[in-house]
Design an enzyme around this catalytic site. Structure first.
Site, PDB file in Angstrom:
ATOM      1  N   ARG A 131       0.831  -1.209   0.000  1.00  0.00           N
ATOM      2  CA  ARG A 131       0.000   0.000   0.000  1.00  0.00           C
ATOM      3  C   ARG A 131       0.861   1.253   0.000  1.00  0.00           C
ATOM      4  O   ARG A 131       0.584   2.210  -0.728  1.00  0.00           O
ATOM      5  CB  ARG A 131      -0.944  -0.024   1.204  1.00  0.00           C
ATOM      6  N   TYR A 178      -6.284  -0.304  -6.992  1.00  0.00           N
ATOM      7  CA  TYR A 178      -5.707  -1.583  -6.543  1.00  0.00           C
ATOM      8  C   TYR A 178      -5.025  -1.496  -5.183  1.00  0.00           C
ATOM      9  O   TYR A 178      -4.918  -0.434  -4.608  1.00  0.00           O
ATOM     10  CB  TYR A 178      -4.828  -2.240  -7.613  1.00  0.00           C
ATOM     11  N   GLU A 179      -4.663  -2.638  -4.644  1.00  0.00           N
ATOM     12  CA  GLU A 179      -4.124  -2.744  -3.277  1.00  0.00           C
ATOM     13  C   GLU A 179      -5.080  -2.183  -2.238  1.00  0.00           C
ATOM     14  O   GLU A 179      -4.655  -1.569  -1.256  1.00  0.00           O
ATOM     15  CB  GLU A 179      -2.764  -2.035  -3.164  1.00  0.00           C
ATOM     16  N   GLY A 180      -6.369  -2.445  -2.428  1.00  0.00           N
ATOM     17  CA  GLY A 180      -7.381  -1.870  -1.534  1.00  0.00           C
ATOM     18  C   GLY A 180      -7.819  -0.539  -2.080  1.00  0.00           C
ATOM     19  O   GLY A 180      -7.023   0.410  -2.096  1.00  0.00           O
ATOM     20  N   GLN A 199      -9.302   2.103   2.048  1.00  0.00           N
ATOM     21  CA  GLN A 199      -8.267   2.765   2.853  1.00  0.00           C
ATOM     22  C   GLN A 199      -8.904   3.708   3.873  1.00  0.00           C
ATOM     23  O   GLN A 199      -8.476   3.779   5.030  1.00  0.00           O
ATOM     24  CB  GLN A 199      -7.304   3.577   1.968  1.00  0.00           C
TER      25      GLN A 199
END
Lengths: 597, 597
Positions: A297, A437-439, A444
């Site tokens: 992240r 992406y990546e959450g 977040q």
């Protein structure tokens, strides 16, 4: 279309905004000084500019191609990757016991920024590899470490993260991929994964997939997920490559941006089961995956910074060349558009947002360094909590501004910005994936508000706000003419954040989580503005001290002026964001009335 | 990927937000009532959904193609254009003496919104034609009118605007194209023009180019520019097509979006000179061009609304289908993501911004109708001044939110949003041109602040702010529960706008134009928030009255809830924008310190 690494800005951010000087004073970074960092960054900057930046356009126009399970990267990519890994760039922050240089994360993120500025699609391969290295370092058996880590650290092989399935994106509890124990202690993995970055490519001989799957007797939901290592080629005891494993790329996606980064549909076990090795404990896979996801992240946040920097450099160069109209007191000749107030506002906004996001990301990295390096457990724990708090802000704020800055870059180019050959539009297309992406950035914001704020009764976030107040007081006392009303704006932003935080903690404690979640996104933005301004102000105060000590480098005055711009033109949004957090929830909750119609 | 025309929202916006009911009460719209408008919009909505919406994706993937001077539109486009024009849709607002239906602009913009929502690339052709119709109607000789207007109004031929040259974009004073008088009273035009939308295509037999060029003895700068009509094919006295004129398409651009709309490099006079006919007076071409540019600016604003509406519809449909996670008190089953607070915030933001921009654009159209239709010269003048004030806001605010809303649409789709086949990314790519063309949004902000505010000593803008205060007072008195703090937020926004306006007028009067220009962009955004909220509040109050009168349509409560969302979650940005306008200029002016480094 060229890129020049902003090494001076980076060093300054590391030292003064991220707090390297303060941490170094505690002896945590050992012999490592700013001089050595500068040497590393200078060299990385040359590689990024000379070897990677030229890949960016060919990668975009050519893309990665797929045929019969084989993915071919764009012309020149395989060679560039080989040269990059051979020069040791994959190993900057890698563990020394496996050949890494063990430099702190705060240096690694600066290097990563350069790779991503030069070519974001290229840099996704090492970004994923580095996540795999972390997960293996933390959780794998000694044997798996011996077999895989050296090659991954050197970049001879790359890593992937296989989480998403069609029905399981943000919600991993819905995962269906399966793993069955085999008699030899390994597992047989079956299932389909989507959106797998560099799931297949031709840049290295082997690819190390980390895959989330369920054991036959696993409990449902997220407590029944395990993590497996599934290599593309099995590895013989002597380290040579053995048989092809039962994992194949079924197709790659046609995407808005990062065309050269293959986004793969991966099929595991179509011929009976891919050989996989358990990482960590059974059913504890999500915890292992989070080890890599947190740093990933931050790395994605760095992508936001990186693409913003690249877009800024290109827009500035264009604005200095392009002549239209007559600015200010200019006589007959056309002015470069950089002289027009509205273009100045756009360029300053681009640079200020980039600087704020960089400061937040580097600060997060420095906190992670502190969490690893401090000898005192309490200091380590506090640094870890600080890093955990900042990580969602680093990811979401930076990737949001990445899109905003790239869009401003298009705007500054006028009609030329819409023409693909100009390259400005590519930055916007590439930047657009990072908030997803990546959450997603919504995830977040939820992570920040619902998980990170309540930690230790809010102690961590209150400490962060207290630090902003201290910086504001320092700025007030320093009475720097060039900072204008910066101290007051920082104080305002910190107070807005304080009140919004109190609202959030109360809503969560009072069993009204939806009141908190409705304002999570504006809260995160508010946090980013306050944290960014605080870090920039610290940097501006250091610049002021340097000038007072006789340093005549004009960059110092520039840093002060940029901080003031952020304070007076960007940070004033804080009050409106606070108002939205405090008063916005009821009308969000009326959404069904509006959306049903 | 489908589109359903939001006819009810449009009618409501026309009646209550744009003020149709009030204008109609003055008798200005004659027999035209809301019922007839609804019939027209229903029919237009069907055509847009059934015939144009399916063109959108094939247009994007196929694009317009170029070979040997010939531009071929995407499969199905020529047929769709023919059917659209044959059904009379090009003639909605056209002058009745040339076959137009003479419906007011407020109806035309609603139709235009539908064409653009269904397929923005398609709708650019009629957008340009309509500008040509206006310029010819206002300035051409009777003979030119007789020859061209009927065909243009029917859409049998299309029109273009040829302004830009490589060295002359925002700054038309640098134009080089030349026109030389010929013995027959016509002219011979030579030069190159770029970024010419639908400069060449295969949808109609002839194309009518309006071209800015200089006469041999013209004074330099903008006072030496004349406007010419240059047909692709000369027209015989009997109306049939004659010889090919000396104008050719040299190439088309490879763009970020609106792929199916050919953006042409046009070469005039390569074989000696294209036959052109003067429109209006010599050296007064820019004034004639502004006749069409002002309405074109409103039309581009409508594109922002249109793409936002389409992106919203697609995102809402996805959010209602896609299941991830468990919202609120949901038990085991996954919830549709539309139930998650953060997704609700995004969808409500999309719909609220779209509604505000639609209200501003339709209100501008209604003001233009008033400027044409009112019998009293003073009323006409006031309406004209009001429309002139709103036009840059309609263009820039709407196209800015078009990009923002399309970007939110991508975000709601998560990973699928980045995949081109999903279609969400196309909306973002298409939307991105609108803040650039027809005068960049920076130019719009300068126009608003430097040209429109000082008119009549600021009387027009003060009248607009006074109207906002009246609406806020009405909202206070109405005490509508569902509106929450809307009245207070509208009052706040109006007061912020008032103070920012006073600052601007003082800076301009005090010979500090750069202080005004530095804050022009945030000022325009502030204006858009205040005007949009005021118009939405008017609409919400009408909904409340309808409910009080026993109307149980649930859309009324939805409109009230959406207005409250805008007031409490979007409009709070007003205070920060005010602060930026009032205090931001000094740090913008320090840009050289920062950008030189």
């Amino acid at each position: 279309m060229t890129y020049r690494a902003p090494v001076r800005d980076m060093i300054d951010t590391i030292r003064h905004a991220a707090g390297f000087d303060a941490i170094q004073a505690q002896g945590l970074y050992g012999e490592l000084g700013a001089d050595l960092i500068e040497q590393v960054l200078d060299e990385a900057g040359r590689f990024a500019a000379d070897r990677l930046a030229p890949l960016n356009r060919v990668g975009d126009t050519h893309g990665a191609t797929f045929a019969d399970g084989v993915v071919t990267t764009a012309p020149g990519w395989k060679e560039a990757y080989g040269a990059w890994a051979a020069a040791g760039w994959n190993a900057v922050a890698g563990p020394p016991e496996w050949g890494g240089q063990g430099l702190p994360l705060v240096v690694q993120v600066a290097c990563a920024e350069m790779w991503n500025s030069a070519c974001m699609a290229f840099s996704l391969a090492p970004l994923l590899t580095s996540g795999a290295i972390e997960a293996l370092s933390a959780h794998a058996t000694p044997e798996l470490k011996r077999t895989y880590l050296e090659k991954l650290v050197a970049g001879v092989w790359t890593g992937t993260m296989n989480l998403t399935e069609p029905q399981a994106g943000s919600d991993l509890s819905a995962l269906r991929a399966r793993a069955v124990p085999a008699s030899d202690g390994s597992y047989r993995v079956t299932g389909q994964k989507i959106f797998i970055t560099y799931g297949e490519h031709d840049m290295t001989d082997n690819i190390v997939h980390l895959v989330l799957a369920r054991l036959p007797d696993a409990p449902p939901g997220t407590r029944g997920i395990s993590l497996f290592l599934v290599p593309k080629f099995l590895v013989n005891p002597d380290g040579s490559l053995g048989a092809r494993n039962d994992v194949r790329c079924a197709s790659i996606e046609h995407k808005l941006g990062v065309h050269a980064s293959p986004t793969c549909v991966m099929a595991f076990g179509d011929e009976g089961g891919a050989v996989g090795y358990l990482i960590g404990e059974e059913n504890r896979g999500l915890a292992c995956m989070f080890t890599m996801m947190n740093n990933a992240r931050l790395s994605v946040g760095i992508q936001g910074v990186a693409i913003a920097e690249r877009a800024f450099q290109q827009a500035l160069a264009y604005a200095q060349e392009r002549r239209q109209g007559r600015a200010g007191g200019s006589a007959d000749a056309m002015s470069a558009i950089v002289a027009h107030p509205d273009v100045q506002r756009m360029l300053m906004t681009m640079k200020a947002l980039t600087a704020a996001a960089r400061a937040i990301c580097y600060r997060t990295a420095a906190a992670l360094d502190g969490a690893h390096l401090a000898s005192d457990p309490a200091t380590r724990a506090a640094a870890h909590a600080h890093a955990s708090l900042l990580t969602p802000v680093a990811k979401a704020f930076s990737t949001d501004i990445g899109v905003e800055v790239a869009s401003l870059g298009v705007q500054i180019h006028g009609g030329m910005g819409f023409i693909e050959e100009t390259g400005a539009a590519q930055h916007l297309r590439d930047a657009r994936i990072a908030p997803i992406y990546e959450g997603t950035n919504g995830i977040q914001a939820i992570d920040l508000v619902a998980r990170k704020l309540p930690v230790a009764g809010g102690e961590t976030v209150r400490a962060a706000i207290a630090a902003m107040r201290v910086t504001a007081a320092r700025a007030t006392n320093a009475r720097v003419d060039g900072l204008g009303t910066t101290a007051a704006r920082l104080r305002d932003a910190a107070e807005s954040l304080d009140r919004a935080t109190a609202y959030m903690l109360k809503a969560l404690a009072g069993n009204a989580p939806d009141d908190a979640l409705a304002g999570a996104a504006p809260y995160l933005r508010l946090f980013g503005l306050a944290e960014g301004l605080s870090a920039m102000t610290a940097s501006a105060l250091a610049a002021h001290e340097a000038m007072a000590a006789g340093d005549t480098n004009p960059a110092h005055a520039g840093r002060i002026a940029l901080t003031r711009f952020f304070a007076e033109n960007v940070a004033p949004a804080a009050s409106g964001l606070e108002q939205t957090v405090l008063g916005g929830a009821p009308s969000v909750q009326a959404a069904p009335l509006v959306l049903a119609g």
